[in-house]
Motif scaffolding. Structure first.
Motif, PDB file in Angstrom:
ATOM      1  N   ALA A   1       0.830  -1.212   0.000  1.00 23.92           N
ATOM      2  CA  ALA A   1       0.000   0.000   0.000  1.00 23.92           C
ATOM      3  C   ALA A   1       0.861   1.257   0.000  1.00 23.92           C
ATOM      4  N   ALA A   2       1.965   1.240   0.761  1.00 27.69           N
ATOM      5  CA  ALA A   2       2.846   2.413   0.813  1.00 27.69           C
ATOM      6  C   ALA A   2       3.456   2.691  -0.560  1.00 27.69           C
ATOM      7  N   HIS A   3       3.935   1.651  -1.226  1.00 32.92           N
ATOM      8  CA  HIS A   3       4.494   1.818  -2.567  1.00 32.92           C
ATOM      9  C   HIS A   3       3.445   2.404  -3.519  1.00 32.92           C
ATOM     10  N   HIS A   4       2.232   1.880  -3.435  1.00 33.38           N
ATOM     11  CA  HIS A   4       1.221   2.302  -4.398  1.00 33.38           C
ATOM     12  C   HIS A   4       0.731   3.715  -4.127  1.00 33.38           C
ATOM     13  N   ARG A   5       0.608   4.084  -2.868  1.00 33.81           N
ATOM     14  CA  ARG A   5       0.225   5.468  -2.581  1.00 33.81           C
ATOM     15  C   ARG A   5       1.311   6.440  -3.026  1.00 33.81           C
ATOM     16  N   LYS A   6       2.565   6.043  -2.863  1.00 31.65           N
ATOM     17  CA  LYS A   6       3.658   6.877  -3.347  1.00 31.65           C
ATOM     18  C   LYS A   6       3.603   6.985  -4.867  1.00 31.65           C
ATOM     19  N   HIS A   7       3.284   5.889  -5.528  1.00 33.34           N
ATOM     20  CA  HIS A   7       3.158   5.885  -6.985  1.00 33.34           C
ATOM     21  C   HIS A   7       2.125   6.915  -7.434  1.00 33.34           C
ATOM     22  N   HIS A   8       0.986   6.963  -6.772  1.00 39.91           N
ATOM     23  CA  HIS A   8      -0.051   7.916  -7.158  1.00 39.91           C
ATOM     24  C   HIS A   8       0.345   9.352  -6.840  1.00 39.91           C
ATOM     25  N   ARG A   9       1.143   9.532  -5.846  1.00 38.94           N
ATOM     26  CA  ARG A   9       1.571  10.889  -5.502  1.00 38.94           C
ATOM     27  C   ARG A   9       2.429  11.493  -6.607  1.00 38.94           C
ATOM     28  N   VAL A  10       3.326  10.703  -7.195  1.00 39.57           N
ATOM     29  CA  VAL A  10       4.265  11.230  -8.192  1.00 39.57           C
ATOM     30  C   VAL A  10       4.290  10.339  -9.430  1.00 39.57           C
ATOM     31  N   ALA A  11       3.146   9.914  -9.905  1.00 41.32           N
ATOM     32  CA  ALA A  11       3.090   8.961 -11.012  1.00 41.32           C
ATOM     33  C   ALA A  11       3.848   9.448 -12.235  1.00 41.32           C
ATOM     34  N   ASP A  12       4.798   8.633 -12.691  1.00 39.86           N
ATOM     35  CA  ASP A  12       5.627   8.900 -13.865  1.00 39.86           C
ATOM     36  C   ASP A  12       6.453  10.181 -13.731  1.00 39.86           C
ATOM     37  N   LYS A  13       6.739  10.544 -12.494  1.00 43.49           N
ATOM     38  CA  LYS A  13       7.626  11.667 -12.215  1.00 43.49           C
ATOM     39  C   LYS A  13       8.730  11.181 -11.280  1.00 43.49           C
ATOM     40  N   GLU A  14       9.713  12.022 -11.043  1.00 47.11           N
ATOM     41  CA  GLU A  14      10.808  11.641 -10.164  1.00 47.11           C
ATOM     42  C   GLU A  14      10.266  11.197  -8.804  1.00 47.11           C
ATOM     43  N   GLY A  15      10.705  10.035  -8.353  1.00 45.22           N
ATOM     44  CA  GLY A  15      10.239   9.485  -7.096  1.00 45.22           C
ATOM     45  C   GLY A  15       9.226   8.364  -7.245  1.00 45.22           C
ATOM     46  N   ASP A  16       8.658   8.212  -8.455  1.00 40.36           N
ATOM     47  CA  ASP A  16       7.731   7.113  -8.705  1.00 40.36           C
ATOM     48  C   ASP A  16       8.491   5.792  -8.593  1.00 40.36           C
ATOM     49  N   PRO A  17       8.033   4.866  -7.746  1.00 42.54           N
ATOM     50  CA  PRO A  17       8.780   3.609  -7.565  1.00 42.54           C
ATOM     51  C   PRO A  17       8.916   2.779  -8.830  1.00 42.54           C
ATOM     52  N   HIS A  18       7.895   2.808  -9.709  1.00 38.28           N
ATOM     53  CA  HIS A  18       7.951   1.893 -10.856  1.00 38.28           C
ATOM     54  C   HIS A  18       7.475   2.521 -12.164  1.00 38.28           C
ATOM     55  N   SER A  19       7.926   3.719 -12.444  1.00 36.81           N
ATOM     56  CA  SER A  19       7.605   4.305 -13.742  1.00 36.81           C
ATOM     57  C   SER A  19       8.562   3.764 -14.809  1.00 36.81           C
ATOM     58  N   PRO A  20       8.054   3.466 -16.020  1.00 37.73           N
ATOM     59  CA  PRO A  20       8.946   3.039 -17.108  1.00 37.73           C
ATOM     60  C   PRO A  20       9.508   4.206 -17.905  1.00 37.73           C
ATOM     61  N   HIS A  21       9.270   5.435 -17.452  1.00 39.87           N
ATOM     62  CA  HIS A  21       9.602   6.606 -18.257  1.00 39.87           C
ATOM     63  C   HIS A  21      10.714   7.489 -17.690  1.00 39.87           C
ATOM     64  N   LEU A  22      11.343   7.109 -16.599  1.00 39.37           N
ATOM     65  CA  LEU A  22      12.306   7.996 -15.953  1.00 39.37           C
ATOM     66  C   LEU A  22      13.750   7.544 -16.164  1.00 39.37           C
ATOM     67  N   ASP A  23      14.607   8.488 -16.555  1.00 41.36           N
ATOM     68  CA  ASP A  23      16.055   8.274 -16.599  1.00 41.36           C
ATOM     69  C   ASP A  23      16.483   7.082 -17.450  1.00 41.36           C
ATOM     70  N   PHE A  24      15.778   6.814 -18.523  1.00 42.39           N
ATOM     71  CA  PHE A  24      16.166   5.739 -19.425  1.00 42.39           C
ATOM     72  C   PHE A  24      16.536   6.349 -20.775  1.00 42.39           C
ATOM     73  N   GLU A  25      17.578   5.830 -21.394  1.00 41.79           N
ATOM     74  CA  GLU A  25      18.057   6.396 -22.641  1.00 41.79           C
ATOM     75  C   GLU A  25      17.021   6.247 -23.742  1.00 41.79           C
ATOM     76  N   PRO A  26      17.034   7.147 -24.713  1.00 44.20           N
ATOM     77  CA  PRO A  26      16.077   7.071 -25.828  1.00 44.20           C
ATOM     78  C   PRO A  26      16.282   5.805 -26.654  1.00 44.20           C
ATOM     79  N   GLY A  27      15.248   5.437 -27.365  1.00 47.13           N
ATOM     80  CA  GLY A  27      15.349   4.293 -28.256  1.00 47.13           C
ATOM     81  C   GLY A  27      14.840   3.002 -27.651  1.00 47.13           C
ATOM     82  N   LEU A  28      14.985   1.935 -28.428  1.00 47.08           N
ATOM     83  CA  LEU A  28      14.456   0.629 -28.037  1.00 47.08           C
ATOM     84  C   LEU A  28      15.091   0.109 -26.755  1.00 47.08           C
TER      85      LEU A  28
END
Length: 335
Positions: free
Chosen positions: A91-118
């Motif tokens: 529950a703690a992980h998921h509430r944190k996810h909703h607080r900063v979804a797909d932004k810095e601090g999101d526990p499991h976003s696929p969009h942060l700090d990953f190089e461009p491309g495949l």
């Protein structure tokens, strides 16, 4: 359970069922498979799936409905049997996810700090799917994100006895198979394999796919500040969790499938509990509000200024929870 113990648990809950899947394939090839194996696989998949979706997610994390203590404990216990970790940490992980979804601090976003491309896309999907659970820097303190749940003794006990309850979820299907076959020892063992370990593998990766696939591929009905998507083909096996954009638009809604054709088994379960008097205060979203949101209009946080004021007020509240304040600072209501 500290972060290191949690990572070891997740590692075991990931590798052991994976090995079991290969073992089950060998047995299936040799026709060592009975109708009871399919039965217990179905039963335990439903129990653990509802435990995660209706229990961990909608009941505990988002407070989408209220129910009697025995039902609450039963749903939480079913969630533990899925092998995804303690209810408090989940529950703690998921509430944190909703607080900063797909932004810095999101526990499991696929969009942060990953190089461009495949290569970067695949790395992001792996991180969102399972890799994030092994991150040494991952922290979601239950006292900060879900102090309301920490105060519940049954949830603390389930967290403390996580391994035992999860193991019971492996033994239980074997006992069911043993009973219905009149004492067949082979049914006991294969029941534990299919209804226990293989089932954990299937339900976990279905849940993890909502975090990865559900933030990368699919349809966006509502404009949200994250990359959440609706993934129709995942909706049935995920018990409605794959209507993920709907969920991020209305986090507290007990129903994630907003349209009549959007299958949401957990919503059906909650509706059934309500009709039988076992659930109340079920959170629903009226059609007018949904239509406004779909048109890009929010009655609650319609302007950037309002969103900024809301964020600032939440940031002022958060330190109080860290000092043991009893106020619930979860952001599950944020739209």
């Amino acid at each position: 359970m500290d972060g290191r113990e949690h990572r070891w648990f997740i590692l075991g809950a990931s590798l052991i069922p994976l090995i079991a899947v290969f073992g089950a394939m060998v047995l299936l090839w040799n026709r060592i498979f009975g109708w009871t194996d399919l039965l217990v696989l179905f039963i335990m998949y439903a129990i653990s799936g509802f435990g995660i979706s209706a229990g961990y997610h909608r009941m505990l994390t988002h407070r989408s409905f209220e129910t009697y203590k025995p039902v609450r404990v039963a749903l939480a216990t079913a969630g533990v049997m899925a092998g995804q970790g303690p209810p408090l940490i989940w529950a703690a992980h998921h509430r944190k996810h909703h607080r900063v979804a797909d932004k810095e601090g999101d526990p499991h976003s696929p969009h942060l700090d990953f190089e461009p491309g495949l290569k970067g896309a695949l790395a992001g999907l792996w991180h969102a799917h399972l890799g994030w659970l092994f991150d040494d820097k991952l922290t979601s303190d239950p006292m900060r994100y879900c102090p309301d749940l920490v105060r519940e003794k049954p949830l603390r006990l389930l967290s403390q006895h996580l391994v035992l309850v999860t193991a019971a979820g492996v033994v239980l299907p074997g006992l069911i198979a043993y009973a219905v076959t009149g004492g067949d020892l082979r049914a006991l063992l294969t029941g534990m394999l299919w209804g226990g370990l293989v089932r954990i593998f299937l339900i976990n990766h279905m849940t993890y796919a909502v975090n990865s696939v559900g933030h990368y591929f699919g349809r966006r009905r509502f404009e949200t500040t994250d990359e959440s998507r609706n993934v129709a083909w995942l909706s049935l096996p995920s018990f409605g969790e794959a209507w993920h954009n709907n969920h991020h638009a209305f986090p507290r809604s007990a129903r994630h499938g907003m349209k009549w054709y959007e299958v949401d088994l957990s919503a059906v379960l909650i509706w059934s509990l309500e009709k039988t008097g076992l659930a109340w205060k079920v959170v629903r979203i009226d059609h007018e509000r949904m239509e406004l949101r779909e048109a890009g209009i929010s009655r609650v946080t319609g302007s950037a200024r309002e969103r900024q004021e809301l964020l600032e007020s939440q940031q002022r509240i958060a330190p109080l929870a860290e000092r043991g304040n009893r106020q619930d600072t979860s952001l599950v209501d944020v739209e």
